[in-house]
Design a protein around this motif. Sequence first.
Motif, PDB file in Angstrom:
ATOM      1  N   MET A 398      18.337 -21.263 -30.125  1.00  0.00           N
ATOM      2  CA  MET A 398      18.369 -22.508 -29.342  1.00  0.00           C
ATOM      3  C   MET A 398      16.951 -23.007 -29.048  1.00  0.00           C
ATOM      4  O   MET A 398      16.646 -24.180 -29.217  1.00  0.00           O
ATOM      5  CB  MET A 398      19.135 -22.287 -28.036  1.00  0.00           C
ATOM      6  N   LEU A 399      16.090 -22.080 -28.637  1.00  0.00           N
ATOM      7  CA  LEU A 399      14.709 -22.423 -28.302  1.00  0.00           C
ATOM      8  C   LEU A 399      13.984 -23.019 -29.506  1.00  0.00           C
ATOM      9  O   LEU A 399      13.362 -24.084 -29.419  1.00  0.00           O
ATOM     10  CB  LEU A 399      13.980 -21.170 -27.798  1.00  0.00           C
ATOM     11  N   VAL A 400      14.106 -22.347 -30.656  1.00  0.00           N
ATOM     12  CA  VAL A 400      13.415 -22.806 -31.868  1.00  0.00           C
ATOM     13  C   VAL A 400      13.985 -24.147 -32.340  1.00  0.00           C
ATOM     14  O   VAL A 400      13.239 -25.045 -32.748  1.00  0.00           O
ATOM     15  CB  VAL A 400      13.484 -21.740 -32.990  1.00  0.00           C
ATOM     16  N   SER A 401      15.310 -24.302 -32.246  1.00  0.00           N
ATOM     17  CA  SER A 401      15.950 -25.562 -32.681  1.00  0.00           C
ATOM     18  C   SER A 401      15.471 -26.742 -31.847  1.00  0.00           C
ATOM     19  O   SER A 401      15.185 -27.822 -32.378  1.00  0.00           O
ATOM     20  CB  SER A 401      17.470 -25.458 -32.590  1.00  0.00           C
ATOM     21  N   VAL A 402      15.381 -26.551 -30.526  1.00  0.00           N
ATOM     22  CA  VAL A 402      14.929 -27.633 -29.634  1.00  0.00           C
ATOM     23  C   VAL A 402      13.439 -27.930 -29.875  1.00  0.00           C
ATOM     24  O   VAL A 402      13.023 -29.087 -30.009  1.00  0.00           O
ATOM     25  CB  VAL A 402      15.184 -27.266 -28.145  1.00  0.00           C
ATOM     26  N   TRP A 403      12.633 -26.883 -29.955  1.00  0.00           N
ATOM     27  CA  TRP A 403      11.182 -27.010 -30.166  1.00  0.00           C
ATOM     28  C   TRP A 403      10.893 -27.725 -31.494  1.00  0.00           C
ATOM     29  O   TRP A 403       9.980 -28.544 -31.591  1.00  0.00           O
ATOM     30  CB  TRP A 403      10.566 -25.612 -30.145  1.00  0.00           C
ATOM     31  N   GLN A 404      11.716 -27.428 -32.485  1.00  0.00           N
ATOM     32  CA  GLN A 404      11.554 -27.996 -33.823  1.00  0.00           C
ATOM     33  C   GLN A 404      11.677 -29.525 -33.820  1.00  0.00           C
ATOM     34  O   GLN A 404      11.132 -30.206 -34.680  1.00  0.00           O
ATOM     35  CB  GLN A 404      12.661 -27.431 -34.722  1.00  0.00           C
ATOM     36  N   GLN A 405      12.420 -30.057 -32.839  1.00  0.00           N
ATOM     37  CA  GLN A 405      12.593 -31.510 -32.749  1.00  0.00           C
ATOM     38  C   GLN A 405      11.264 -32.216 -32.460  1.00  0.00           C
ATOM     39  O   GLN A 405      11.051 -33.351 -32.856  1.00  0.00           O
ATOM     40  CB  GLN A 405      13.613 -31.884 -31.653  1.00  0.00           C
ATOM     41  N   TYR A 414       6.240 -19.691 -33.047  1.00  0.00           N
ATOM     42  CA  TYR A 414       7.023 -18.698 -32.301  1.00  0.00           C
ATOM     43  C   TYR A 414       6.898 -17.304 -32.923  1.00  0.00           C
ATOM     44  O   TYR A 414       6.652 -16.316 -32.221  1.00  0.00           O
ATOM     45  CB  TYR A 414       8.491 -19.146 -32.248  1.00  0.00           C
ATOM     46  N   VAL A 415       7.022 -17.243 -34.244  1.00  0.00           N
ATOM     47  CA  VAL A 415       6.910 -15.939 -34.934  1.00  0.00           C
ATOM     48  C   VAL A 415       5.483 -15.389 -34.775  1.00  0.00           C
ATOM     49  O   VAL A 415       5.292 -14.193 -34.498  1.00  0.00           O
ATOM     50  CB  VAL A 415       7.294 -16.062 -36.430  1.00  0.00           C
ATOM     51  N   ALA A 416       4.481 -16.262 -34.915  1.00  0.00           N
ATOM     52  CA  ALA A 416       3.091 -15.819 -34.775  1.00  0.00           C
ATOM     53  C   ALA A 416       2.812 -15.308 -33.357  1.00  0.00           C
ATOM     54  O   ALA A 416       2.147 -14.280 -33.172  1.00  0.00           O
ATOM     55  CB  ALA A 416       2.138 -16.957 -35.118  1.00  0.00           C
ATOM     56  N   ALA A 417       3.345 -16.017 -32.358  1.00  0.00           N
ATOM     57  CA  ALA A 417       3.157 -15.579 -30.961  1.00  0.00           C
ATOM     58  C   ALA A 417       3.741 -14.181 -30.750  1.00  0.00           C
ATOM     59  O   ALA A 417       3.146 -13.333 -30.082  1.00  0.00           O
ATOM     60  CB  ALA A 417       3.807 -16.581 -30.014  1.00  0.00           C
ATOM     61  N   MET A 418       4.904 -13.936 -31.338  1.00  0.00           N
ATOM     62  CA  MET A 418       5.532 -12.615 -31.213  1.00  0.00           C
ATOM     63  C   MET A 418       4.730 -11.545 -31.954  1.00  0.00           C
ATOM     64  O   MET A 418       4.639 -10.397 -31.510  1.00  0.00           O
ATOM     65  CB  MET A 418       6.968 -12.653 -31.754  1.00  0.00           C
ATOM     66  N   GLY A 419       4.159 -11.923 -33.109  1.00  0.00           N
ATOM     67  CA  GLY A 419       3.302 -10.983 -33.846  1.00  0.00           C
ATOM     68  C   GLY A 419       2.098 -10.575 -33.013  1.00  0.00           C
ATOM     69  O   GLY A 419       1.725  -9.394 -32.950  1.00  0.00           O
ATOM     70  N   VAL A 420       1.489 -11.557 -32.330  1.00  0.00           N
ATOM     71  CA  VAL A 420       0.340 -11.281 -31.453  1.00  0.00           C
ATOM     72  C   VAL A 420       0.771 -10.384 -30.289  1.00  0.00           C
ATOM     73  O   VAL A 420       0.066  -9.436 -29.923  1.00  0.00           O
ATOM     74  CB  VAL A 420      -0.279 -12.607 -30.930  1.00  0.00           C
ATOM     75  N   LEU A 421       1.957 -10.662 -29.711  1.00  0.00           N
ATOM     76  CA  LEU A 421       2.477  -9.822 -28.628  1.00  0.00           C
ATOM     77  C   LEU A 421       2.657  -8.372 -29.102  1.00  0.00           C
ATOM     78  O   LEU A 421       2.243  -7.430 -28.410  1.00  0.00           O
ATOM     79  CB  LEU A 421       3.821 -10.372 -28.126  1.00  0.00           C
ATOM     80  N   GLY A 422       3.249  -8.196 -30.288  1.00  0.00           N
ATOM     81  CA  GLY A 422       3.456  -6.848 -30.831  1.00  0.00           C
ATOM     82  C   GLY A 422       2.151  -6.098 -31.041  1.00  0.00           C
ATOM     83  O   GLY A 422       2.019  -4.918 -30.676  1.00  0.00           O
ATOM     84  N   ALA A 423       1.148  -6.796 -31.621  1.00  0.00           N
ATOM     85  CA  ALA A 423      -0.165  -6.167 -31.851  1.00  0.00           C
ATOM     86  C   ALA A 423      -0.823  -5.807 -30.517  1.00  0.00           C
ATOM     87  O   ALA A 423      -1.440  -4.739 -30.383  1.00  0.00           O
ATOM     88  CB  ALA A 423      -1.049  -7.113 -32.659  1.00  0.00           C
ATOM     89  N   ALA A 424      -0.686  -6.701 -29.529  1.00  0.00           N
ATOM     90  CA  ALA A 424      -1.284  -6.445 -28.204  1.00  0.00           C
ATOM     91  C   ALA A 424      -0.643  -5.236 -27.530  1.00  0.00           C
ATOM     92  O   ALA A 424      -1.327  -4.427 -26.893  1.00  0.00           O
ATOM     93  CB  ALA A 424      -1.131  -7.691 -27.325  1.00  0.00           C
ATOM     94  N   ILE A 425       0.683  -5.099 -27.672  1.00  0.00           N
ATOM     95  CA  ILE A 425       1.367  -3.922 -27.112  1.00  0.00           C
ATOM     96  C   ILE A 425       0.773  -2.654 -27.733  1.00  0.00           C
ATOM     97  O   ILE A 425       0.491  -1.675 -27.033  1.00  0.00           O
ATOM     98  CB  ILE A 425       2.892  -3.992 -27.360  1.00  0.00           C
ATOM     99  N   GLY A 426       0.572  -2.676 -29.042  1.00  0.00           N
ATOM    100  CA  GLY A 426      -0.012  -1.523 -29.738  1.00  0.00           C
ATOM    101  C   GLY A 426      -1.411  -1.198 -29.240  1.00  0.00           C
ATOM    102  O   GLY A 426      -1.769  -0.032 -29.046  1.00  0.00           O
ATOM    103  N   LEU A 427      -2.215  -2.234 -29.013  1.00  0.00           N
ATOM    104  CA  LEU A 427      -3.604  -2.022 -28.594  1.00  0.00           C
ATOM    105  C   LEU A 427      -3.741  -1.579 -27.147  1.00  0.00           C
ATOM    106  O   LEU A 427      -4.568  -0.733 -26.824  1.00  0.00           O
ATOM    107  CB  LEU A 427      -4.397  -3.331 -28.769  1.00  0.00           C
ATOM    108  N   PHE A 428      -2.921  -2.157 -26.259  1.00  0.00           N
ATOM    109  CA  PHE A 428      -3.204  -2.005 -24.831  1.00  0.00           C
ATOM    110  C   PHE A 428      -2.173  -1.212 -24.025  1.00  0.00           C
ATOM    111  O   PHE A 428      -2.391  -0.960 -22.851  1.00  0.00           O
ATOM    112  CB  PHE A 428      -3.371  -3.393 -24.185  1.00  0.00           C
ATOM    113  N   TRP A 429      -1.036  -0.827 -24.633  1.00  0.00           N
ATOM    114  CA  TRP A 429      -0.014  -0.116 -23.857  1.00  0.00           C
ATOM    115  C   TRP A 429       0.006   1.348 -24.300  1.00  0.00           C
ATOM    116  O   TRP A 429       0.558   1.670 -25.343  1.00  0.00           O
ATOM    117  CB  TRP A 429       1.351  -0.758 -24.088  1.00  0.00           C
ATOM    118  N   PRO A 430      -0.579   2.233 -23.512  1.00  0.00           N
ATOM    119  CA  PRO A 430      -0.716   3.630 -23.952  1.00  0.00           C
ATOM    120  C   PRO A 430       0.601   4.288 -24.366  1.00  0.00           C
ATOM    121  O   PRO A 430       0.653   5.033 -25.339  1.00  0.00           O
ATOM    122  CB  PRO A 430      -1.311   4.339 -22.721  1.00  0.00           C
TER     123      PRO A 430
END
Length: 443
Positions: A398-405, A414-430
């Motif tokens: 729903m979020l992506v469909s609305v944003w796409q408009q 959206y996918v890139a933001a999640m990729g950055v979140l995943g990498a950040a979890i790896g770097l900073f969450w022991p």
Amino acid sequence: MSKHPNAQAHQVAGGAHHRPLNREDYKTLSLSALGGTLEFYDFVVFVFFANVIGALFFPADLPDWMRQLQTLGIFAAGYLARPLGGIIIAHYGDKIGRKKMFTLSIFLMAVPTLVIGLLPTYETLGIVAPLLLLLMRVLQGAAIGGEMPGAWVFVAEHSPARNYGLAIGTLTSGITGGIFLGSIFGVWLNSTYTQAEIHDWAWRMPFIVGGVLGLVSVYLRRFLHETPLFKDLQKRKAADVELPIKTILREHKQACWLVALMTWVLSTAVVVVVLMTPSYLQKVFHIAPADAMTANAVATVTLTLGCVFWGWLNDKIGTRWTMVLGWGGMAVTAYLFYLGLPGQDTLVARYALVGFFVGSISLLPIVGVRAFPVAVRFTGLSFAYNMAYAVFGGLTPMLVSVWQQVDVMAPAHYVAAMGVLGAAIGLFWPMASRGWQPKVQHG
């Protein structure tokens, strides 16, 4: 002194032994992956035939949009049933054993799939037909909620520590292979039979085949053994402490948040890149359906291979840098793919590349299994994963469909933001990044 007798049990895969994978491990892995493939196939094949099912199970005089909405509602019911089914199956998995629940979850998937394939339509049963269809989807959702966390825990607790990532990555690739199997069956059916034949009877074939193969898989899982860690737990009677979910909510909130955030990354990668993109390519960039589906099938193959690769790399260089490379790479390749559209000459290659980096979703179970102690592991992983998937898996389209408009590049952002979140979890969450395990304590 620990708070409860199972604090000792924060062990990873098969304990600390450094033996290689043996014949018994390969049997466990192959039977688990095969079951996961069939179970996921049974769950997603509904999507590939949603239009036909909508036409057959709802009144003919319904407006088309209404019929489509009701069909998607029945599909969504499967997702909504996931958390409840997952938590109940996991509860008993922590109480009476992984193996029993692991076999039950595939039985709960196979039978409703077979029933859908044999179900009389609206023309015969009237309103009872869509109600029975809804009930079967709810059972399927409950089953898949228990299957994935159950499979990850089962295989992790059987694997030697040195091949822990590879074993979980291979299992995850088997599960994603179920999506590929469903799409291949859909392509074969549509190219072999006319639309009239599919509408009359051929749509039933993928459900009947899936149900029968699922029941075969139930039989094969009889040959699996209970995990060594759970057997050890039973000997110490540590499984009889209290409701596992109470322990999870009281003592393992950080692990729950970690798994939930990683599930956000995983669900975005799967829902946007694999499930939503084929229709996005057709609607927004006017790419022919056959070209879009071919590119998607290739990306699903590289995703499946990627799951194994990122699991293997985790064993070689550790979780932190595997998360940075895998999910950071997903952010970069998402932009490479979406910004290059339509670019039909390189469509398949770029979709395949982003698919390979999406394979780093196998890092979620690698981190998630070891984040919880053995006595409440199945419940902890299942609760955090299924609750987060119900929220993010449901809201993301729903979020992506609305944003796409307002921005045609919404999927890339959206996918890139999640990729950055995943990498950040790896770097900073022991807890995520260091192969984290608390010191062994004895209760």
